[in-house]
Scaffold this motif. Sequence first.
Motif, short mmCIF file in Angstrom:
data_model
loop_
_atom_site.label_atom_id
_atom_site.label_comp_id
_atom_site.label_asym_id
_atom_site.label_seq_id
_atom_site.Cartn_x
_atom_site.Cartn_y
_atom_site.Cartn_z
N ASP A 158 0.66 -1.12 -0.05
CA ASP A 158 0.00 0.08 0.08
C ASP A 158 0.89 1.07 0.12
N GLY A 159 1.93 1.21 0.83
CA GLY A 159 2.66 2.23 0.66
C GLY A 159 3.61 2.48 -0.27
N TRP A 160 3.90 1.71 -1.01
CA TRP A 160 4.68 1.67 -2.34
C TRP A 160 3.73 2.27 -3.52
N ARG A 161 2.45 1.65 -3.28
CA ARG A 161 1.56 2.00 -4.43
C ARG A 161 1.33 3.73 -4.22
N ARG A 162 0.96 4.05 -2.84
CA ARG A 162 0.56 5.28 -2.57
C ARG A 162 1.62 6.24 -3.35
N ALA A 163 2.93 5.88 -3.00
CA ALA A 163 3.98 6.83 -3.40
C ALA A 163 4.07 6.91 -4.86
N VAL A 164 4.18 5.70 -5.72
CA VAL A 164 4.10 5.93 -6.93
C VAL A 164 2.88 6.64 -7.69
N ARG A 165 1.66 6.47 -7.10
CA ARG A 165 0.67 7.19 -7.52
C ARG A 165 0.63 8.61 -7.36
N SER A 166 1.52 9.18 -6.43
CA SER A 166 1.84 10.36 -6.13
C SER A 166 2.67 11.10 -7.35
N TYR A 167 3.33 10.26 -7.88
CA TYR A 167 4.17 10.76 -9.06
C TYR A 167 3.37 10.73 -10.20
N ASN A 168 2.42 10.03 -10.43
CA ASN A 168 1.53 9.90 -11.46
C ASN A 168 -0.10 9.38 -11.15
N HIS A 169 -1.07 10.21 -10.95
CA HIS A 169 -2.44 9.86 -10.36
C HIS A 169 -3.14 8.82 -11.31
N SER A 170 -2.58 7.75 -11.49
CA SER A 170 -3.10 6.84 -12.25
C SER A 170 -2.89 5.40 -11.83
N ASP A 171 -4.01 4.55 -11.56
CA ASP A 171 -3.45 3.25 -11.01
C ASP A 171 -3.00 2.24 -12.09
N SER A 172 -3.40 2.68 -13.31
CA SER A 172 -2.96 1.81 -14.48
C SER A 172 -1.28 2.11 -14.47
N TYR A 173 -1.06 3.43 -14.32
CA TYR A 173 0.56 3.79 -14.32
C TYR A 173 1.18 3.11 -13.20
N VAL A 174 0.60 3.12 -12.02
CA VAL A 174 1.27 2.50 -10.88
C VAL A 174 1.34 0.82 -11.31
N ASP A 175 0.51 0.19 -11.94
CA ASP A 175 0.46 -1.32 -12.19
C ASP A 175 1.74 -1.38 -13.39
N GLU A 176 1.89 -0.44 -14.19
CA GLU A 176 2.85 -0.67 -15.08
C GLU A 176 4.37 -0.40 -14.58
N ILE A 177 4.39 0.49 -13.54
CA ILE A 177 5.58 0.75 -12.91
C ILE A 177 6.04 -0.55 -12.09
N ALA A 178 5.04 -1.09 -11.43
CA ALA A 178 5.03 -2.54 -10.70
C ALA A 178 5.73 -3.51 -11.59
N ARG A 179 5.11 -3.76 -12.75
CA ARG A 179 5.50 -4.64 -13.61
C ARG A 179 6.85 -4.49 -13.96
N VAL A 180 7.20 -3.23 -14.44
CA VAL A 180 8.58 -3.23 -15.14
C VAL A 180 9.59 -3.40 -13.70
N ALA A 181 9.28 -2.82 -12.60
CA ALA A 181 10.42 -3.04 -11.41
C ALA A 181 10.27 -4.34 -11.03
N ASN A 182 9.24 -5.32 -11.26
CA ASN A 182 9.31 -6.62 -10.83
C ASN A 182 10.15 -7.45 -11.82
N SER A 183 10.08 -6.90 -13.02
CA SER A 183 10.74 -7.56 -13.98
C SER A 183 12.26 -7.66 -13.78
N TYR A 184 12.83 -6.52 -13.15
CA TYR A 184 14.11 -6.25 -12.78
C TYR A 184 14.79 -7.39 -11.64
N ARG A 185 13.63 -7.95 -11.12
CA ARG A 185 13.73 -9.00 -9.97
C ARG A 185 14.09 -10.49 -10.42
N SER A 186 13.64 -10.62 -11.47
CA SER A 186 13.52 -12.14 -11.98
C SER A 186 15.01 -12.40 -12.71
#
Length: 260
Positions: A232-260
């Motif tokens: 929740d804290g992570w999503r809140r912070a990224v959403r403050s950067y761009n007020h779009s839930d789909s943007y937050v989801d895309e950032i999460a997808r890309v960030a998690n791809s760097y963990r694989s």
Amino acid sequence: MSHETGARLGLEWISIAALLGLAVWGVSAWVGLATANHRHGHSAAVISAAEVVPAPAPADPAAPAEPTAPAVLAVSIASRVDSAWLDRVSSGTGIPRRALAAYAGASLALATERPGCHLGWSTLAAIGHVESDDGRHGGGVVSDTGYPSLPIVGPALDGGAFAGIHDSDGGEWDGDRAWDHAVGPFQFIPQTWRAWGADGNGDGLADPNQFDDAALTAARYLCHAGDLSSVDGWRRAVRSYNHSDSYVDEIARVANSYRS
């Protein structure tokens, strides 16, 4: 910040006063890197909130130094990152080495400035990738000094396809004395840069076009939202950067791809 009909990931519209508190326009809104499904949050590739892993990975790039004040840095944040780590992670992720140094360096800087923030380098890397293809928008490359070889300037915020924001910087950053544009690898609008701009490379200037400056500014902006260690804290912070839930989801997808 972006209009739903013209943006890559769709930002809900808010007042101009609220726009002053947001960090980015999103160069990906105008370079055509995404499909309409991505813009409206319907891509099957976007992971759910439950799958977001906000902690950084791979291993931490270097041990944090002693805590320091956030005002002025004597040396570039990029110089704090282990060279062997940069080589390994750049090779594994495809992130340009110099951009990666800025992402990791900003994460390390915030580990000392705001240890309760828990901002991972992969979050900054995902934002930099989505906003400007890690500084490679338009076929450019990132120089050793941390500047993209080609200017990264978003469209005029002239009230047409996007918000109407009259010039606020005298054309200093975007070259336009009539309307504002988002600028640099993290796509800051001039108004936000004036409030948040940081000197990440220790040259005494805060330049939204310079990777260390932009990454440190983005890091401080995200950490202003609080602790990123929870979903929740992570999503809140990224959403403050761009007020779009789909943007937050895309950032999460890309960030998690760097963990694989």
